[in-house]
Design an enzyme around this catalytic site. Sequence first.
Site, PDB file in Angstrom:
ATOM      1  CD  GLU A  45      -2.900   0.896   2.469  1.00  0.00           C
ATOM      2  OE1 GLU A  45      -3.904   1.636   2.529  1.00  0.00           O
ATOM      3  OE2 GLU A  45      -2.659   0.023   3.328  1.00  0.00           O
ATOM      4  CE  LYS A 114      -7.505   1.039   2.947  1.00  0.00           C
ATOM      5  NZ  LYS A 114      -6.315   1.194   3.846  1.00  0.00           N
ATOM      6  CB  CYS A 175      -4.682  -2.264   3.848  1.00  0.00           C
ATOM      7  SG  CYS A 175      -3.856  -2.536   5.439  1.00  0.00           S
ATOM      8  N   PRO A 348      21.518   2.368  29.197  1.00  0.00           N
ATOM      9  CG  PRO A 348      20.633   4.316  30.095  1.00  0.00           C
ATOM     10  CD  PRO A 348      20.580   3.460  28.858  1.00  0.00           C
ATOM     11  CG  LEU A 349      22.707  -3.843  31.286  1.00  0.00           C
ATOM     12  CD1 LEU A 349      21.382  -4.293  30.693  1.00  0.00           C
ATOM     13  CD2 LEU A 349      23.865  -4.585  30.631  1.00  0.00           C
ATOM     14  CB  SER A 350      19.158  -1.233  35.713  1.00  0.00           C
ATOM     15  OG  SER A 350      18.128  -2.132  35.306  1.00  0.00           O
ATOM     16  N   GLY A 351      20.625  -4.215  35.101  1.00  0.00           N
ATOM     17  CA  GLY A 351      20.639  -5.564  35.647  1.00  0.00           C
ATOM     18  C   GLY A 351      19.259  -6.097  35.946  1.00  0.00           C
ATOM     19  N   GLY A 352      18.210  -5.361  35.510  1.00  0.00           N
ATOM     20  CA  GLY A 352      16.844  -5.825  35.687  1.00  0.00           C
ATOM     21  C   GLY A 352      16.270  -6.398  34.407  1.00  0.00           C
ATOM     22  CG  ASP A 354      11.478  -3.480  32.421  1.00  0.00           C
ATOM     23  OD1 ASP A 354      10.860  -4.484  32.019  1.00  0.00           O
ATOM     24  OD2 ASP A 354      11.044  -2.722  33.299  1.00  0.00           O
ATOM     25  CB  SER A 355      17.921  -2.314  31.240  1.00  0.00           C
ATOM     26  OG  SER A 355      18.364  -3.063  32.349  1.00  0.00           O
TER      27      SER A 355
END
Length: 688
Positions: A45, A114, A175, A348-352, A354-355
């Site tokens: 499209e 369309k 579509c 920023p890698l927090s160790g959780g 999400d990151s």
Amino acid sequence: MGRKVTVATCSLNQWALDFEGNLERILKSIEIARANGAKYRLGPELEICGYGCADHFYESDTLLHSFQALRKLLESPITQDIICDVGMPIMHHNVRYNCRVLFLNKKILLIRPKMLMANHGNYRELRWFSPWNQLRQVEEYFLPRMIQEVTGQDTVPFGDCVLSTKDTCIGTEICAELWSPRSPHISMGLDGVEIFTNSSASHHELRKADQRVNLIKSATTKSGGIYLYANQRGCDGDRVYYDGCALVAINGDIVAQGAQFSLNDVVCMDMKRTRKERTGSPANTEHKPCHRVKVDFSLSDDGDDIYLPTHQPITWHFHTPEEEICLGPACWLWDYLRRSGQAGFLLPLSGGVDSSSTACIVHSMCVLLCQAVEDGNSQVLEDVHRVVGDDSYRPQHPRELCSRIFTTCYMGSENSSEATCSRAKDLANQIGSTHMNINIDMAVKGILSIFSVVTGKWPQFRTNGGSHRENLAMQNVQARVRMVLAYLFAQLSLWARGKPGGLLVLGSANVDESLTGYFTKYDCSSADINPIGGISKTDLKSFLLYCVEQFQLTALRGILAAPPTAELEPLTDGQVSQTDEADMGMTYSELSVIGRLRKISKCGPFSMFCKLIHMWKDALSPTEVAQKVKHFFRMYSVNRHKMTTITPSYHAVSYSPDDNRFDLRPFLYNTRWTWQFRCIDNQVAINP
């Protein structure tokens, strides 16, 4: 007995307003189709200008440049002796339409506007286009002079019509028309149309592909025939990712499947051995027939097709949600990186969870890139050269590529634990990112010192006797310092290493946190783009388990076992005392349910309470449900303003709270919800 028809459908990685690049990809797909003997080529499209032009559709420039590109297509020797079906915006009688243009040998055969518009969720087509409401009506369209000079035509048919060749009849859907209860293929099939085409710009959402496939199978199960589906691929410059999935169905069977996620800019599928057989209902003579535009051309070759085998159905491979998270956002990130002109990402890698999920998606991107280079994809290799700034470089391993284009940093403070620092470092080592440990205490104390000099006061955490307001301010200053440092290192870390370019900052707030506003405005959730902003915490945990097995990232086991925490309050005996779910007052799984009720089921406080007392009756009393509903709506309304500044995120679920583009709700509320909450309280009083 049917005859062999040779047709082609494709997925193209188009980019809004990239007329030159879009034209090259269209020509490449036609060239591939012709090389495989196809007599008809279908594209996605609005492929000439790109689907995501948004308010650029208002500009006369967009219409002008679309016609200029169409002229080049008409003139090209590549487009000769094949029916080309392309998409572009067209103004007819001063009304703007989203159209398909079918042409053959420098002649435009018809223009099909369309008829049913997509105007919900991510889509705002009625903002820019009008639907063609004149069923079975066809008018004359006066071609622009630049097109007349090529075609020798003054006017062409414009409206609800189909194309009749010497050997078959082709009808168009665009579509959203497939998803409508009034799909055009129904009436076209009853009128004897044998080949249905759908040019689409259908975005990826988790668990959505089966709906698309089932609709297409159903279309030809009912009335028979061939259904060709083409789709946009790539990010197109916005939050959504178009996932390709070009396919062909015959008489209710899927007979060809294109990749759902791919780094190839052009994916073209041909059907060289397709019988033009039809099984289904006879034509319906009681309704108004389709207007047929006749063309002296055949999709089949002369000769006896008696030995041509019938089509062979295939089993569609559906990706699991974990695979979709691994592939979709990774392809989106690569499109964004290579087109932005930047040299990589910073996270920023927090160790959780999400990151770490964001980090794993970047690692997945590097896996895909290495595989594409190994498979001989010259375009990917050229783009990699440009990103890393080295024309001699050839990626050999995902970890090694990751070290060149991905920087991670753990930004710890006196409130951070050794455990999270170790988890971040271990994951960075396993994926290969360039990792840094940054202590933010000096910056935080410097900012607090400025405040103290001006006011004579020094705020304290709650555990040290501070008020709720002091405690919140002490948390927020840490979070905002991390955002400032993330951008500083993104701009200068490559410079410090003697390398050119800058880095895009990646965010890692999940969809549930955005829903409640459980993050600091302008903290490290504020980034350039966020690949997980439309994904729930529940799905992210499943994704990380998948990564443990798929990529052997064993460091993720410890990350999954740890309770989610922001680590913004002081530790207790060296251990984390703050957890996300305790702060939010509900679990992430409960939030996912609430989010779907709020957006998909369109529930306000009272109707949500009425549904949840039945859904959660085995775990919570009506009083407890009422408390959770009221708590959610207070959090939601207090923090709704944060959605106006949220980082652009990959759209992956239909309950995304992304403001202005998907979730059109106010950001200033009466947060007491007095009338609504009173209705809930009255109901609880009856059934406590």
